[in-house]
Write a protein that holds these residues in place. Structure first.
Motif, PDB file in Angstrom:
ATOM      1  N   GLU A  13      -0.490 -11.553  -6.580  1.00 52.17           N
ATOM      2  CA  GLU A  13       0.601 -12.325  -7.608  1.00 52.17           C
ATOM      3  C   GLU A  13       2.053 -12.117  -7.304  1.00 52.17           C
ATOM      4  O   GLU A  13       2.787 -12.812  -7.355  1.00 52.17           O
ATOM      5  CB  GLU A  13       0.143 -12.199  -8.912  1.00 52.17           C
ATOM      6  N   MET A  14       2.324 -10.838  -6.889  1.00 47.31           N
ATOM      7  CA  MET A  14       3.527 -10.503  -6.729  1.00 47.31           C
ATOM      8  C   MET A  14       4.141 -10.663  -5.465  1.00 47.31           C
ATOM      9  O   MET A  14       5.270 -10.699  -5.093  1.00 47.31           O
ATOM     10  CB  MET A  14       3.725  -8.774  -6.975  1.00 47.31           C
ATOM     11  N   GLY A  15       3.070 -11.114  -4.543  1.00 45.42           N
ATOM     12  CA  GLY A  15       3.681 -11.459  -3.124  1.00 45.42           C
ATOM     13  C   GLY A  15       3.010 -10.900  -1.673  1.00 45.42           C
ATOM     14  O   GLY A  15       3.590 -11.181  -0.846  1.00 45.42           O
ATOM     15  N   ALA A  16       2.261 -10.034  -2.107  1.00 47.54           N
ATOM     16  CA  ALA A  16       1.520  -9.399  -0.977  1.00 47.54           C
ATOM     17  C   ALA A  16       0.413 -10.448  -0.346  1.00 47.54           C
ATOM     18  O   ALA A  16      -0.100 -11.244  -1.068  1.00 47.54           O
ATOM     19  CB  ALA A  16       0.621  -7.985  -1.463  1.00 47.54           C
ATOM     20  N   ASP A  17       0.402 -10.466   0.958  1.00 49.58           N
ATOM     21  CA  ASP A  17      -0.752 -11.340   1.587  1.00 49.58           C
ATOM     22  C   ASP A  17      -1.927 -10.452   1.606  1.00 49.58           C
ATOM     23  O   ASP A  17      -3.087 -11.185   1.661  1.00 49.58           O
ATOM     24  CB  ASP A  17      -0.139 -11.738   3.009  1.00 49.58           C
ATOM     25  N   LEU A  18      -1.954  -9.288   1.986  1.00 49.29           N
ATOM     26  CA  LEU A  18      -3.309  -8.168   1.974  1.00 49.29           C
ATOM     27  C   LEU A  18      -2.971  -7.265   1.165  1.00 49.29           C
ATOM     28  O   LEU A  18      -1.825  -6.745   1.153  1.00 49.29           O
ATOM     29  CB  LEU A  18      -3.344  -8.281   3.653  1.00 49.29           C
ATOM     30  N   VAL A  19      -4.094  -6.597   0.597  1.00 49.20           N
ATOM     31  CA  VAL A  19      -4.296  -5.502  -0.108  1.00 49.20           C
ATOM     32  C   VAL A  19      -5.322  -4.712   0.248  1.00 49.20           C
ATOM     33  O   VAL A  19      -6.653  -5.330   0.371  1.00 49.20           O
ATOM     34  CB  VAL A  19      -4.151  -5.491  -1.713  1.00 49.20           C
ATOM     35  N   GLY A  20      -5.291  -3.354   0.661  1.00 52.52           N
ATOM     36  CA  GLY A  20      -6.522  -2.590   0.790  1.00 52.52           C
ATOM     37  C   GLY A  20      -6.292  -1.365   0.122  1.00 52.52           C
ATOM     38  O   GLY A  20      -5.116  -0.736  -0.059  1.00 52.52           O
ATOM     39  N   ILE A  21      -7.762  -0.493   0.089  1.00 55.02           N
ATOM     40  CA  ILE A  21      -7.695   0.639  -0.558  1.00 55.02           C
ATOM     41  C   ILE A  21      -8.357   1.572   0.316  1.00 55.02           C
ATOM     42  O   ILE A  21      -9.236   1.476   0.852  1.00 55.02           O
ATOM     43  CB  ILE A  21      -8.417   0.488  -2.035  1.00 55.02           C
ATOM     44  N   THR A  22      -7.761   3.002   0.302  1.00 59.15           N
ATOM     45  CA  THR A  22      -8.432   3.931   1.190  1.00 59.15           C
ATOM     46  C   THR A  22      -8.470   5.336   0.445  1.00 59.15           C
ATOM     47  O   THR A  22      -7.581   5.468  -0.617  1.00 59.15           O
ATOM     48  CB  THR A  22      -7.509   4.219   2.380  1.00 59.15           C
ATOM     49  N   ASP A  23      -9.380   5.912   0.489  1.00 60.02           N
ATOM     50  CA  ASP A  23      -9.689   7.288  -0.087  1.00 60.02           C
ATOM     51  C   ASP A  23      -9.057   8.235   0.971  1.00 60.02           C
ATOM     52  O   ASP A  23      -9.244   8.014   2.184  1.00 60.02           O
ATOM     53  CB  ASP A  23     -11.389   7.518   0.104  1.00 60.02           C
ATOM     54  N   LEU A  24      -8.155   9.174   0.552  1.00 60.61           N
ATOM     55  CA  LEU A  24      -7.324   9.970   1.232  1.00 60.61           C
ATOM     56  C   LEU A  24      -8.044  10.805   2.099  1.00 60.61           C
ATOM     57  O   LEU A  24      -7.396  11.629   3.276  1.00 60.61           O
ATOM     58  CB  LEU A  24      -6.168  10.705   0.411  1.00 60.61           C
ATOM     59  N   ARG A  25      -9.255  11.019   1.908  1.00 66.18           N
ATOM     60  CA  ARG A  25     -10.050  12.069   2.840  1.00 66.18           C
ATOM     61  C   ARG A  25     -10.214  11.226   4.156  1.00 66.18           C
ATOM     62  O   ARG A  25     -10.486  12.096   5.151  1.00 66.18           O
ATOM     63  CB  ARG A  25     -11.472  12.254   2.102  1.00 66.18           C
ATOM     64  N   ARG A  26     -10.121  10.019   4.070  1.00 67.25           N
ATOM     65  CA  ARG A  26     -10.223   9.450   5.372  1.00 67.25           C
ATOM     66  C   ARG A  26      -8.995   9.537   6.352  1.00 67.25           C
ATOM     67  O   ARG A  26      -9.242   9.665   7.662  1.00 67.25           O
ATOM     68  CB  ARG A  26     -10.144   8.006   5.217  1.00 67.25           C
ATOM     69  N   VAL A  27      -7.852   9.996   5.874  1.00 64.55           N
ATOM     70  CA  VAL A  27      -6.757  10.390   6.500  1.00 64.55           C
ATOM     71  C   VAL A  27      -6.432  11.859   6.263  1.00 64.55           C
ATOM     72  O   VAL A  27      -5.214  12.226   6.872  1.00 64.55           O
ATOM     73  CB  VAL A  27      -5.658   9.379   6.317  1.00 64.55           C
ATOM     74  N   SER A 115       2.572   7.390   8.041  1.00 60.79           N
ATOM     75  CA  SER A 115       2.369   6.550   8.747  1.00 60.79           C
ATOM     76  C   SER A 115       1.645   5.222   8.145  1.00 60.79           C
ATOM     77  O   SER A 115       0.511   5.207   7.518  1.00 60.79           O
ATOM     78  CB  SER A 115       1.460   6.634  10.017  1.00 60.79           C
ATOM     79  N   HIS A 116       2.429   4.308   7.532  1.00 62.47           N
ATOM     80  CA  HIS A 116       1.847   3.103   7.336  1.00 62.47           C
ATOM     81  C   HIS A 116       0.607   2.292   7.885  1.00 62.47           C
ATOM     82  O   HIS A 116      -0.062   1.800   7.357  1.00 62.47           O
ATOM     83  CB  HIS A 116       3.094   1.903   6.710  1.00 62.47           C
ATOM     84  N   LYS A 117       0.859   2.421   9.233  1.00 61.03           N
ATOM     85  CA  LYS A 117      -0.308   1.938  10.012  1.00 61.03           C
ATOM     86  C   LYS A 117      -1.463   2.665  10.024  1.00 61.03           C
ATOM     87  O   LYS A 117      -2.370   1.976   9.965  1.00 61.03           O
ATOM     88  CB  LYS A 117       0.299   1.934  11.587  1.00 61.03           C
ATOM     89  N   ALA A 118      -1.440   3.640  10.014  1.00 60.54           N
ATOM     90  CA  ALA A 118      -2.755   4.667   9.949  1.00 60.54           C
ATOM     91  C   ALA A 118      -3.346   4.433   8.465  1.00 60.54           C
ATOM     92  O   ALA A 118      -4.452   4.336   8.393  1.00 60.54           O
ATOM     93  CB  ALA A 118      -2.272   6.120  10.173  1.00 60.54           C
ATOM     94  N   MET A 119      -2.482   4.419   7.624  1.00 57.82           N
ATOM     95  CA  MET A 119      -2.835   4.012   6.102  1.00 57.82           C
ATOM     96  C   MET A 119      -3.599   2.650   5.848  1.00 57.82           C
ATOM     97  O   MET A 119      -4.573   2.581   5.539  1.00 57.82           O
ATOM     98  CB  MET A 119      -1.801   4.219   5.148  1.00 57.82           C
ATOM     99  N   ALA A 120      -2.937   1.691   6.701  1.00 59.86           N
ATOM    100  CA  ALA A 120      -3.623   0.431   6.614  1.00 59.86           C
ATOM    101  C   ALA A 120      -4.778   0.143   7.187  1.00 59.86           C
ATOM    102  O   ALA A 120      -5.788  -0.427   6.808  1.00 59.86           O
ATOM    103  CB  ALA A 120      -2.450  -0.528   7.021  1.00 59.86           C
ATOM    104  N   LYS A 121      -4.924   0.809   8.375  1.00 58.71           N
ATOM    105  CA  LYS A 121      -6.111   0.929   9.297  1.00 58.71           C
ATOM    106  C   LYS A 121      -7.230   1.796   8.209  1.00 58.71           C
ATOM    107  O   LYS A 121      -8.376   1.142   8.297  1.00 58.71           O
ATOM    108  CB  LYS A 121      -5.940   1.801  10.476  1.00 58.71           C
ATOM    109  N   ALA A 122      -6.919   2.901   7.918  1.00 55.59           N
ATOM    110  CA  ALA A 122      -7.825   3.623   6.791  1.00 55.59           C
ATOM    111  C   ALA A 122      -8.398   2.688   5.308  1.00 55.59           C
ATOM    112  O   ALA A 122      -9.119   2.810   4.875  1.00 55.59           O
ATOM    113  CB  ALA A 122      -7.308   4.838   6.448  1.00 55.59           C
ATOM    114  N   ALA A 123      -7.428   1.631   5.210  1.00 51.84           N
ATOM    115  CA  ALA A 123      -7.589   1.072   3.956  1.00 51.84           C
ATOM    116  C   ALA A 123      -8.354  -0.469   4.395  1.00 51.84           C
ATOM    117  O   ALA A 123      -8.453  -1.492   3.613  1.00 51.84           O
ATOM    118  CB  ALA A 123      -6.418   0.332   3.476  1.00 51.84           C
ATOM    119  N   GLY A 124      -8.778  -0.500   5.663  1.00 49.44           N
ATOM    120  CA  GLY A 124      -9.615  -1.739   5.911  1.00 49.44           C
ATOM    121  C   GLY A 124      -8.932  -2.932   6.314  1.00 49.44           C
ATOM    122  O   GLY A 124      -9.362  -3.944   6.387  1.00 49.44           O
TER     123      GLY A 124
END
Length: 235
Positions: A13-27, A115-124
């Motif tokens: 609603e605020m304007g994001a096109d994609l949203v993902g969630i990661t467990d920080l154990r993945r990174v 790294s936003h890229k690494a976090m985004a990958k980990a968030a699917g």
């Protein structure tokens, strides 16, 4: 109460096109500035805002003033969404820390706080392409990213597999000849495995950033040629 569904809904609603969630154990082990930045948190919300395909159609072998404007405006939007999500989570009784969308804090290694890229990958949200940029199924690499860390018990999203295959478009187009064209199922072990990183840095800092009409270390060429995220009728 902070719920995964509600956080995602508000981000969109605020304007994001994609949203993902990661467990920080993945990174676990991902470098941060400062070291230990992730320790108080258990999860991260990663948001993406897409930049119009039309912007990248203007790019051939160098960045444009139009891309510069959209790049900066998108970063501002990401930070605004991230700060507002941070406030929602804190109001729900949890800790939250919004990481700036585009802030270089380690100028030697050209790193942000994380790294936003690494976090985004980990968030699917996508996979790391041969350029090391995040590639999303919906928009390809034509996105900007921001990360929000929290201790709220959110539900992680499933990971995506690498879909670059044998494509070499970004490698062939790179004006710095920096992309090595390697392949991996998950991610390369080091940045140098994928890139001649110093070539990329020198090109954007010593050439593009010094052009008075640009003034920022940006490029966009590898993004413009990626088949993922081009107009739907073309792919």
């Amino acid at each position: 109460m902070v719920s995964t569904i509600e956080i995602k809904r508000k981000a969109i609603e605020m304007g994001a096109d994609l949203v993902g969630i990661t467990d920080l154990r993945r990174v676990d082990g991902l470098p941060t500035v400062p070291q230990g930045l992730m320790e108080p948190y258990t999860h991260a919300v990663v948001i993406a805002v897409a930049i119009s395909t039309d912007v990248f159609e203007q790019i051939t072998n160098e960045p444009t003033q139009l891309y510069l404007h959209h790049y900066q405006a998108t970063n501002i939007l990401l930070d605004d969404i991230n700060l507002r999500l941070q406030r929602e989570i804190i109001r729900g009784g949890f800790r939250a820390l919004a990481i700036p969308a585009s802030q270089v804090v380690d100028k030697v290694n050209m790193m942000g706080h994380i790294s936003h890229k690494a976090m985004a990958k980990a968030a699917g949200l996508g996979w790391q392409g041969k350029s090391l940029l995040l590639v999303t199924p919906e928009y390809g690499p034509r996105v900007r990213l921001a990360t929000l860390m929290t201790n709220a018990p959110l539900e992680p999203d499933p990971l995506l597999t690498n879909r670059c295959g044998t494509c070499q478009e970004c490698q062939n187009a790179c004006p710095a000849a920096a992309i090595k064209g390697g392949s991996w199922e998950d991610h390369p072990q080091t940045r140098e495995e994928a890139l001649h990183f110093t070539r990329c840095v020198e090109k954007v800092k010593e050439d593009f950033a010094k052009r008075p009409e640009i003034g920022k270390p940006i490029c966009g060429v590898c993004i413009s040629v990626c088949p993922w995220g081009k107009r739907q009728l073309e792919y």
